[in-house]
Design an enzyme around this catalytic site. Structure first.
Site, short mmCIF file in Angstrom:
data_model
loop_
_atom_site.label_atom_id
_atom_site.label_comp_id
_atom_site.label_asym_id
_atom_site.label_seq_id
_atom_site.Cartn_x
_atom_site.Cartn_y
_atom_site.Cartn_z
CE LYS A 126 -4.35 1.23 0.12
NZ LYS A 126 -5.55 0.56 -0.39
CG ASP A 166 -7.28 3.49 -1.03
OD1 ASP A 166 -7.92 2.43 -0.96
OD2 ASP A 166 -7.23 4.29 -0.08
P1 NDP Z 1 -12.69 7.98 -3.29
O1 NDP Z 1 -11.61 8.97 -3.07
O2 NDP Z 1 -13.19 7.74 -4.66
O3 NDP Z 1 -13.95 8.33 -2.38
C1 NDP Z 1 -13.82 8.42 -0.99
C2 NDP Z 1 -15.14 8.92 -0.42
O4 NDP Z 1 -15.10 8.84 0.99
C3 NDP Z 1 -15.42 10.37 -0.75
O5 NDP Z 1 -16.80 10.56 -0.81
C4 NDP Z 1 -14.81 11.09 0.44
O6 NDP Z 1 -15.35 12.37 0.68
C5 NDP Z 1 -15.14 10.16 1.57
N1 NDP Z 1 -14.10 10.28 2.61
C6 NDP Z 1 -12.78 10.06 2.47
N2 NDP Z 1 -12.13 10.30 3.62
C7 NDP Z 1 -13.09 10.65 4.49
C8 NDP Z 1 -13.06 11.02 5.86
N3 NDP Z 1 -11.91 11.05 6.55
N4 NDP Z 1 -14.24 11.33 6.45
C9 NDP Z 1 -15.41 11.28 5.75
N5 NDP Z 1 -15.49 10.95 4.45
C10 NDP Z 1 -14.35 10.64 3.84
O7 NDP Z 1 -12.15 6.61 -2.63
P2 NDP Z 1 -12.66 5.12 -2.86
O8 NDP Z 1 -14.12 5.11 -3.13
O9 NDP Z 1 -11.74 4.48 -3.82
O10 NDP Z 1 -12.34 4.47 -1.42
C11 NDP Z 1 -13.30 4.43 -0.38
C12 NDP Z 1 -12.93 3.33 0.61
O11 NDP Z 1 -12.88 2.06 -0.07
C13 NDP Z 1 -11.55 3.48 1.28
O12 NDP Z 1 -11.62 2.94 2.59
C14 NDP Z 1 -10.67 2.60 0.41
O13 NDP Z 1 -9.50 2.16 1.11
C15 NDP Z 1 -11.62 1.45 0.15
N6 NDP Z 1 -11.28 0.61 -1.00
C16 NDP Z 1 -11.16 1.14 -2.25
C17 NDP Z 1 -10.85 0.31 -3.31
C18 NDP Z 1 -10.82 0.81 -4.71
O14 NDP Z 1 -10.72 -0.02 -5.62
N7 NDP Z 1 -10.92 2.11 -4.96
C19 NDP Z 1 -10.56 -1.12 -3.11
C20 NDP Z 1 -10.81 -1.59 -1.77
C21 NDP Z 1 -11.12 -0.74 -0.76
P3 NDP Z 1 -14.54 13.69 0.25
O15 NDP Z 1 -14.71 13.77 -1.23
O16 NDP Z 1 -15.17 14.80 1.01
O17 NDP Z 1 -13.11 13.44 0.66
#
Ligand code: NDP
Length: 453
Positions: A126, A166
């Site tokens: 990671k 991510d």
């Molecule tokens: P994105 O950046 O596309 O979206 C993240 C979302 O979560 C946004 O809506 C963001 O809001 C919100 N967010 C992020 N940090 C916070 C926080 N500290 N508090 C509140 N809201 C928050 O990321 P992903 O959709 O790719 O990832 C989301 C989750 O899924 C993570 O935990 C990631 O590790 C996990 N994941 C992702 C994978 C992938 O293929 N992308 C694979 C496996 C797991 P804002 O825009 O305001 O920051």
């Protein structure tokens, strides 16, 4: 937890101070694995667990870049190469101001078990940076990505370490990173996944994590002869994982009713249908706006801003059947878990990594709801990255249907591995134990085969 397990955890904490998320992730795994170690002394003797919690390599580097005003900015870049027993290091890059060593170590540690569960030959890693893409111009994001890759390129490669996206790293960032890698190495190889379709990307990769989390929920429901048809679903986040979780919930006849970002959340009583989801996707992916605008556009929705005085998240306090936390770590605390259960939620499938605190997990397990931990439920993303790597090696592209079928097959297989391992070790229905044990056994046996390295 037994005295010897507690002593093990104390040693991990002493050796890795100020890394609470890493301690949390290790603690959960140790709790699941101790009964396995009692039955298999050869793992103890070879110090498998002691080796698994120690990254094989950590790379930490300076990322200087120049913003649009001509000012020099300095961020920190990190790549954790955690475990390569069963394949090249594989795991995403996170760009978010909260990123630090402990958070990336927790993610890399979980990734090792998750990748093992996918049935594909991928080790765990990671990486990321404390860079915040929010509010930056495309030019600034490109400058940052180019500087980040100017150091990272010498540590990665298609057979060594294959990063992906991510939080904060989507198609745009992967494009800039890939462009710089190609320029520096003079090589066109599958060194990153999540690439664009014109240059080696796989169909279904953007959708895979969200789709996979919903397929996993469907598998859990099938153990009770139920489906997602007619189920009301709470979804957090509005990024990559949340968007495609909503799409698959709709495909399977369910009704998503919430979305969020770090500023607040929307609740749409009437349901987020395909037209509204398309609006949310354009808002987040193209206009890069805030979720509040959803409630301004659709009168059926109410918006609630984050209230830091509350000790719970109101998003998890609505009547529903299923929950798909898809934003970030520790977004469901014990009170949220209580609220979910009291509101009728009996399926939780984690799209995000470690979104539930340990107290929250205990509540889900004690209440015997269908609880799929991220390690298993969100493994569809990295599994499809593995499929992208296979296509790159074969130099061909599979159809949408073919990739989706493989993804569904992998999610089914992960589900059955979890069920079998949790049954074998005496905790039927406990997917946390199932995922930790099934993921661990393959890595541990491989580490025994490969000697002390
Ligand atoms: P994105 O950046 O596309 O979206 C993240 C979302 O979560 C946004 O809506 C963001 O809001 C919100 N967010 C992020 N940090 C916070 C926080 N500290 N508090 C509140 N809201 C928050 O990321 P992903 O959709 O790719 O990832 C989301 C989750 O899924 C993570 O935990 C990631 O590790 C996990 N994941 C992702 C994978 C992938 O293929 N992308 C694979 C496996 C797991 P804002 O825009 O305001 O920051």
């Amino acid at each position: 937890m037994s005295a010897s397990a507690a002593a093990f955890m104390e040693a991990v904490k002493a050796k890795n101070p100020a890394e609470p998320e890493f301690h949390q992730a290790v603690d959960e795994v140790v709790e699941s694995l101790w009964p396995v170690l009692d039955k298999r002394p050869e793992y103890r003797k070879a110090k498998i667990l002691e080796r698994i919690v120690e990254p094989e390599r950590v790379i930490l580097f300076r990322v200087p870049w120049v913003d649009d005003k001509g000012e020099v900015q300095v961020n920190r870049g990190i790549r954790i190469e955690m475990n390569s027993a069963i394949g090249p290091y594989k795991g995403g890059l996170r760009f978010h101001p909260s990123v630090n060593l402990g958070i990336l170590k927790f993610l890399a540690f979980e990734q090792v078990f998750k990748n093992s569960l996918t049935t594909l030959p991928m080790g765990g890693g990671k990486g990321g940076s404390d860079f915040d893409p929010k509010g930056k111009s495309d030019n600034e994001v490109m400058s940052f990505c180019q500087s980040f890759m100017s150091e990272l390129f010498r540590h990665i490669g298609p057979d060594t370490d294959v990063p992906a996206g991510d939080i904060g790293v989507g198609g745009r960032e992967i494009g800039y990173l890939f462009g710089q890698y190609k320029r520096l190495c003079n090589e066109f190889t599958g060194v990153l996944t999540g690439k664009g379709l014109n240059w080696g990307g796989s169909l279904i990769r953007p959708e895979a994590t969200g789709y996979g989390a919903v397929y996993f929920a469907a598998e859990m429901l099938s153990t009770r002869n139920e489906t997602l048809e007619g189920k009301k679903c709470l979804v957090s986040g509005s990024g990559n994982v949340a968007q495609y979780a909503c799409e698959k919930i709709l495909d399977l006849g369910g009704a998503p009713v919430t979305l969020s970002d770090s500023s607040g959340y929307i609740y749409d009583e009437a349901g987020i249908d395909r037209e509204k989801l398309a609006f949310a996707m354009d808002l987040k992916n193209v206009r890069r706006g805030r979720i509040k605008e959803y409630a301004e556009k659709y009168s059926s929705a109410v918006y609630m801003a984050v209230d830091s005085k509350l000790d719970y998240n109101p998003l998890w306090n609505h009547k529903a059947d299923c929950a798909f936390p898809s934003a970030t770590q520790n977004e469901i605390n014990a009170k949220d878990a209580e609220n979910l259960v009291n509101n009728g939620v009996y399926v939780v499938s984690e799209g995000a990594n470690m979104p539930t605190t340990p107290d929250g997990v205990i509540i889900f397990i004690e209440k015997k709801i269908l609880y799929g931990p991220g390690k298993a439920a969100n493994a569809g993303g990295v599994a499809t990255s593995g499929l992208e790597m296979s296509q790159n090696s074969l130099r061909l592209s599979w159809t949408r249907e073919e990739v989706d079928q493989r993804l569904q097959g992998i999610m089914k297989s992960i589900h059955s591995s979890c069920v079998e391992a949790s049954n074998e070790f005496g905790t039927p229905g406990n997917y946390v134990n199932g995922a930790n044990i099934a993921g661990f056994l393959k890595i541990a046996d491989t580490m025994l085969d490969q000697g002390v390295v």
